[in-house]
Design an enzyme around this catalytic site. Structure first.
Site, short mmCIF file in Angstrom:
data_model
loop_
_atom_site.label_atom_id
_atom_site.label_comp_id
_atom_site.label_asym_id
_atom_site.label_seq_id
_atom_site.Cartn_x
_atom_site.Cartn_y
_atom_site.Cartn_z
N ARG A 78 88.38 -8.59 93.12
CA ARG A 78 89.44 -8.55 94.32
C ARG A 78 89.67 -10.02 94.72
O ARG A 78 88.67 -10.70 94.58
CB ARG A 78 89.15 -7.66 95.50
CG ARG A 78 89.34 -6.36 95.20
CD ARG A 78 88.31 -5.27 95.91
NE ARG A 78 88.61 -4.00 95.50
CZ ARG A 78 87.95 -3.57 94.52
NH1 ARG A 78 87.06 -4.27 93.89
NH2 ARG A 78 88.04 -2.25 94.41
N HIS A 103 91.67 -7.46 89.48
CA HIS A 103 91.68 -7.67 88.03
C HIS A 103 92.64 -8.34 87.43
O HIS A 103 93.20 -8.09 86.65
CB HIS A 103 91.47 -6.57 87.51
CG HIS A 103 90.03 -5.51 87.67
ND1 HIS A 103 88.87 -6.22 87.98
CD2 HIS A 103 89.65 -4.28 87.69
CE1 HIS A 103 87.94 -5.35 88.33
NE2 HIS A 103 88.44 -4.33 88.16
N HIS A 177 84.93 -4.61 81.04
CA HIS A 177 85.08 -3.44 81.83
C HIS A 177 84.60 -2.40 81.21
O HIS A 177 85.21 -1.05 81.25
CB HIS A 177 86.35 -3.46 82.47
CG HIS A 177 86.34 -2.85 83.82
ND1 HIS A 177 86.06 -1.33 84.10
CD2 HIS A 177 86.68 -3.37 85.08
CE1 HIS A 177 86.24 -0.96 85.34
NE2 HIS A 177 86.47 -2.21 85.99
N ASP A 249 80.03 0.58 93.75
CA ASP A 249 80.98 -0.26 93.41
C ASP A 249 80.84 -1.41 94.33
O ASP A 249 81.75 -1.97 95.09
CB ASP A 249 82.41 0.66 93.60
CG ASP A 249 83.65 -0.18 93.11
OD1 ASP A 249 83.34 -1.30 92.41
OD2 ASP A 249 84.85 0.14 93.53
N GLU A 317 79.60 -5.21 85.42
CA GLU A 317 80.76 -6.28 85.21
C GLU A 317 80.08 -7.55 85.86
O GLU A 317 80.22 -7.88 86.90
CB GLU A 317 82.00 -5.86 86.00
CG GLU A 317 82.63 -4.56 85.61
CD GLU A 317 83.49 -4.14 86.94
OE1 GLU A 317 84.54 -4.56 87.22
OE2 GLU A 317 83.18 -2.94 87.37
C1 GLA Z 1 86.38 -2.32 89.38
C2 GLA Z 1 86.58 -2.10 90.80
C3 GLA Z 1 86.50 -0.57 91.15
C4 GLA Z 1 87.62 0.01 90.42
C5 GLA Z 1 87.57 -0.32 88.78
C6 GLA Z 1 88.69 0.09 88.20
O1 GLA Z 1 84.95 -1.84 88.84
O2 GLA Z 1 85.47 -2.63 91.74
O3 GLA Z 1 86.85 -0.61 92.63
O4 GLA Z 1 88.87 -0.64 90.91
O5 GLA Z 1 87.32 -1.65 88.75
O6 GLA Z 1 89.09 1.51 88.16
#
Ligand code: GLA
Length: 351
Positions: A78, A103, A177, A249, A317
């Site tokens: 983000r 992204h 990803h 996340d 990631e």
């Molecule tokens: C990343 C983001 C998640 C989500 C995924 C895609 O990992 O951190 O919040 O948006 O991508 O779904």
């Protein structure tokens, strides 16, 4: 060995190719020219096991909002409010998630066709794909030329190298990803996978996953993964930040980062306890988003009719920290005009 096949067509008729890289252990990866996607990672045998989630067609990939297997860019994760600045000059980016940029914006790299620059059919087969992103693409400054190279080594390591250069200062933060399920892409929830991360700190975030800017010690929190825990165990800790995102996340600040991508070190590993398979992550990057697939749509139809849902795969990631263009205390994702970006992340599979 490398085999090229036709995978499908883009809506405008452009062809999408699939390159299948196989090593001497009968391990294969399929790489698509669409999104530089890792479409499969197969351990061939009886039965064959495919350890990444994916789709069988271009249309399903284009409709996918979960970035399955894609290379994301220009900026993974983000950027708050789709805004950042260099000195007096500010930039407005494409916003595609709650007013923020995720992204790389609405039309990120993940749904574009990449060019095949080089294919090397040796014991360690490799493919080099490139993409050009013009000045102003999704609001980012600078004409950027970027590439990703996948190499499947003789010892079952998928080595990924990203390179880029720009003619004007910009930010760059590519990642891979893929959703890993070491029990197989069709094995259901990956909640019993053990996750270990070499990180003493993480970046706490608000309810929309924008970092507060603080670095918080993991010690004594649910974010301490220095000793491996299963995803289920982590979720059961009932941490408010983990509850907000319905699972992992979050960005971990990986230990022993060296600026200028100087330290390719072991940063993490996951283990699937039934098969005993492990995937170890080595990277030059400062951070890693561990994402437990919380938002994969229930009943998503994947490869060969497999049904995917929340928590069916884990993303590891490697990245600059989220919103680093707006956080002066985070390692910098700025790529200056005339300089060369290079980073490397390896996924080492152990059977
Ligand atoms: C990343 C983001 C998640 C989500 C995924 C895609 O990992 O951190 O919040 O948006 O991508 O779904």
């Amino acid at each position: 060995m490398i085999k090229k096949t036709h995978f499908g067509e883009m809506p405008n008729g452009d062809q999408v190719a699939c390159y299948r890289l196989t090593n001497k252990n009968n391990i294969s990866v399929n790489i698509l020219t669409l999104g530089a996607i890792l479409q499969s990672w197969e351990i061939q045998g009886d039965p064959s096991i495919d350890i990444v989630l994916g789709f069988d067609s271009v249309d399903e990939y284009l409709a996918d909002a979960s970035y399955l297997g894609t290379v994301v860019g220009r900026y993974a994760n983000r950027i708050a409010n789709g805004q950042f600045s260099f000195g007096e000059r500010s930039y407005s980016l494409s916003t595609n998630l709650n007013g923020h940029t995720l992204h790389g914006g609405e039309d990120g790299f993940h749904h574009r066709l990449w060019q095949v620059e080089q294919v090397s059919d040796q014991d360690n087969p490799s493919i080099l794909l490139s993409i050009v992103s013009v000045d102003g693409d999704q609001g980012f400054p600078g004409n950027l030329q970027a590439s990703v190279e996948y190499c499947l080594s003789e010892d079952n390591c998928l080595q990924i190298t990203y390179r880029a250069n720009t003619d004007s200062d910009t930010v760059f933060n590519p990642t891979q990803h893929s959703y890993f399920n070491l029990g197989g892409h069709d094995a259901g929830a990956a909640l019993e996978h053990l996750v270990q991360v070499n990180a003493s700190q993480y970046t706490p975030a608000d309810s929309l996953s924008i970092p507060t800017g603080n670095l918080r010690a993991v010690s004594g929190t649910a974010f301490d993964l220095n000793q491996a825990l299963s995803v289920a165990e982590i979720i059961a800790k009932n941490d408010p930040e983990i509850n907000i995102t319905s699972g992992l996340d979050h960005n971990w600040c990986l230990d022993d980062y060296a600026e200028n991508q100087g330290n390719h070190r072991l940063v993490s590993s996951i283990l699937e306890p039934v098969s005993g398979r492990t995937l170890s992550v080595y990277s030059t990057m400062p951070g890693m988003q561990v994402y437990s697939g919380n938002f994969i749509g229930e009943g998503t139809v994947g490869k060969r009719g497999a049904i995917y849902g929340p928590h069916h795969g884990l993303c590891m990631e490697t990245q600059y920290y989220p919103d680093s263009p707006n956080k002066k205390n985070f390692p910098s994702s700025k790529l200056c005009a005339g300089s060369h970006f290079i980073s490397r992340t390896d996924y080492q599979l152990t059977l």
